[in-house]
Enzyme design. Sequence first.
Site, PDB file in Angstrom:
ATOM      1  N   GLY A  16       0.815  -1.218   0.000  1.00  0.00           N
ATOM      2  CA  GLY A  16       0.000   0.000   0.000  1.00  0.00           C
ATOM      3  C   GLY A  16       0.842   1.259   0.000  1.00  0.00           C
ATOM      4  O   GLY A  16       2.079   1.196  -0.005  1.00  0.00           O
ATOM      5  N   GLU A  20      -1.333  -8.735  -5.161  1.00  0.00           N
ATOM      6  CA  GLU A  20      -0.050  -9.167  -5.710  1.00  0.00           C
ATOM      7  C   GLU A  20       0.671  -8.082  -6.506  1.00  0.00           C
ATOM      8  O   GLU A  20       1.903  -7.984  -6.467  1.00  0.00           O
ATOM      9  CB  GLU A  20      -0.240 -10.414  -6.581  1.00  0.00           C
ATOM     10  CG  GLU A  20      -1.138 -10.189  -7.792  1.00  0.00           C
ATOM     11  CD  GLU A  20      -1.248 -11.432  -8.663  1.00  0.00           C
ATOM     12  OE1 GLU A  20      -0.363 -12.294  -8.554  1.00  0.00           O
ATOM     13  OE2 GLU A  20      -2.204 -11.521  -9.452  1.00  0.00           O
ATOM     14  N   SER A  57      -2.087   3.611  12.693  1.00  0.00           N
ATOM     15  CA  SER A  57      -3.474   3.976  12.985  1.00  0.00           C
ATOM     16  C   SER A  57      -3.872   5.241  12.231  1.00  0.00           C
ATOM     17  O   SER A  57      -3.217   5.617  11.249  1.00  0.00           O
ATOM     18  CB  SER A  57      -3.674   4.140  14.491  1.00  0.00           C
ATOM     19  OG  SER A  57      -5.051   4.271  14.793  1.00  0.00           O
ATOM     20  N   LYS A  82      -8.837   9.294  12.407  1.00  0.00           N
ATOM     21  CA  LYS A  82     -10.271   9.003  12.422  1.00  0.00           C
ATOM     22  C   LYS A  82     -10.664   8.072  13.570  1.00  0.00           C
ATOM     23  O   LYS A  82     -11.848   7.840  13.820  1.00  0.00           O
ATOM     24  CB  LYS A  82     -10.700   8.426  11.072  1.00  0.00           C
ATOM     25  CG  LYS A  82     -10.599   9.463   9.956  1.00  0.00           C
ATOM     26  CD  LYS A  82     -10.832   8.869   8.591  1.00  0.00           C
ATOM     27  CE  LYS A  82     -10.727   9.959   7.518  1.00  0.00           C
ATOM     28  NZ  LYS A  82      -9.405  10.603   7.451  1.00  0.00           N
ATOM     29  N   SER A 141      -1.586   9.539  -1.074  1.00  0.00           N
ATOM     30  CA  SER A 141      -1.825   8.140  -0.745  1.00  0.00           C
ATOM     31  C   SER A 141      -3.066   7.638  -1.484  1.00  0.00           C
ATOM     32  O   SER A 141      -3.873   8.427  -1.977  1.00  0.00           O
ATOM     33  CB  SER A 141      -2.020   7.963   0.761  1.00  0.00           C
ATOM     34  OG  SER A 141      -3.215   8.615   1.173  1.00  0.00           O
TER      35      SER A 141
END
Length: 622
Positions: free
Chosen positions: A294, A319, A414, A417, A458
């Site tokens: 990610g 993958e 974390s 939110k 992101s």
Amino acid sequence: MKSKRLLSNLVYVMLDAISITLSYLISIFIVNVLGIKFNFVGLPYVLVLVIFLKIVLFYIIGIYHIILEHLNFKGVSRIVVVTVATNILIVIMLLIPGVPKFMPKSMYIFITTFEVLTLIGYRLLYRLSIYLSTSSKKSVATSKKTLILGAGSAGELALKEIEQNKNLNNYVVGFLDDDDNKIGKRISNKRVISSIKDIDKIIEQYEIEEVIMAINNYPKENINKLLNSLNKFEHIQMKRISLVDGISDDENQVLRIVDIKVEDLLDRNEIKLATNDISNFIEGETVLVTGGGGSIGSELCRQIFDFKPKKLIIFDIYENNAYDIQMELERKKFKDHSIKVEIKALIGSVYNMKRLEDVFIEHKPTIVFHAAAYKHVPLMEESPVEAIRTNVIGTNNTATLANKYGIKKMVLVSSDKAVRPTNVMGATKRFAEMIITHHNYIGPTKFSAVRFGNVLGSNGSVIPLFKKQLEDGGPLTVTHKDITRFFMTIPEAVGLILQSAVYADGGEIFILDMGEPVKIYDLANKMIRLAGLRPNVDVNIEIVGLRPGEKLYEELLVDHSADKHLKTNHSRIFIEKQKDVQDKELDLSYITDHFEEFDSCHVKRMLAHVITTYQIDGDKEN
């Protein structure tokens, strides 16, 4: 490519041999014209030897590595120094008794002069022909009239790049600089017209279409002011220079002219890390990064890799992402053979306990960074079962195995939110924080969490969305005109995660000071301006309303006025005090056994039972 470069070098070798030969022949001709008689004993044989030795020396010194399109003063100086030095050596040899006097010593004044002129001459002529062929195509009529801000070395490089790069459709009108001593002077053939503060007047006078920032470390607040100033002009783009490491000839810097990004305009000081402490923490360890493909996970892998762990395990369910970061790091290893980091990309999900335990058994990680999670607020509102499966059950699986196999430290990534959550995603992240707090007191592993806000660029962040909407011609969609968010770049956030991991002694939730919140509406305005367009004229900004579970204002992560947060040795990292979490508070057994049996509303009520600050319906005024 290699054969083409070899052929090119052979051409230069031939031209240099001809240049040296001509220098000798011209010098002999001059001597004969002057009526000086001398018997050139064995000159042809000696000349062949001289040419051979000089060409070998040119190669060793790196003369043939110089790319002629980038020939500069340093390259010319190198040719001059080598030529003069070799001829001085030849003169010294002629002074040695017994060495054949194949040439009068005094002739080397002529030979050296002609050698320098011919060796440099054809190179400069080629360089000039490239310049003329490129610049002739860049007329005022067909190119974008461009101003360069900064008349220093960076500005000179920018001008050079524009004049040589056929793909850049710019015509430089001149420079602006705040140094009064430079105004009126010239760089190459372009004048320093005026001060940067006169930019509005200069743009109107010269009908400028593009502005290039070529000042290193120019204050971001000044760039913001310039951008606001350019907004009143139609379709003016502002760009900046980006310098990268040199090309192979002589440590030159390669310059690119790139778009200014929103990240460049964040008014924040550079975050400094205790890199020695992080290095001591990571080096030689076996590090597992869950969700390693990610946006946060992959940057964790990059930065961890640089601190030389023994092994880096990239664990991800997707993958393609895992493969991409693995190949990126393998390329770094290939370029630097001193890097001995073993890289493993493994596919699997953190909610699959059997697969995850196999990874722990086979690879024996010593440090775990848990970044695997679902993070999209609207998607998790629609799929709360999946949010619990990954964010809650997956975190509990990872923490359970960390204690079981004696991991030194586990760090949970974390979110802001998690503070008084109004959505499923935030509630599950708060649940995950409580899980690691609980596990900290029942086993040998030191657990901690790091909580921060949005990261620019992101997956799922507003910046990529705005970019796609701009490419489509707009509109840019904002949920509310007053909505604000805290922002940080991905490398900044990850650097602070690593620093927090060093400080972790078990049971902490580290809070990153994100600075001042940013209005999303203002962000949309800046992105439109950076594209050379006018907000709500060329591209509209449309208010579409808050999404389910979305807050208008994110909670303040660090409350400096309260006794709620403890300071660390880093000015941007704080610790939120936590109470012990008992097993019965988590109700994990019941949730694990029954969460898939219920509908979304029931699942949310289950969450609210554990996370007492979670408001199922959301509070649109918060």
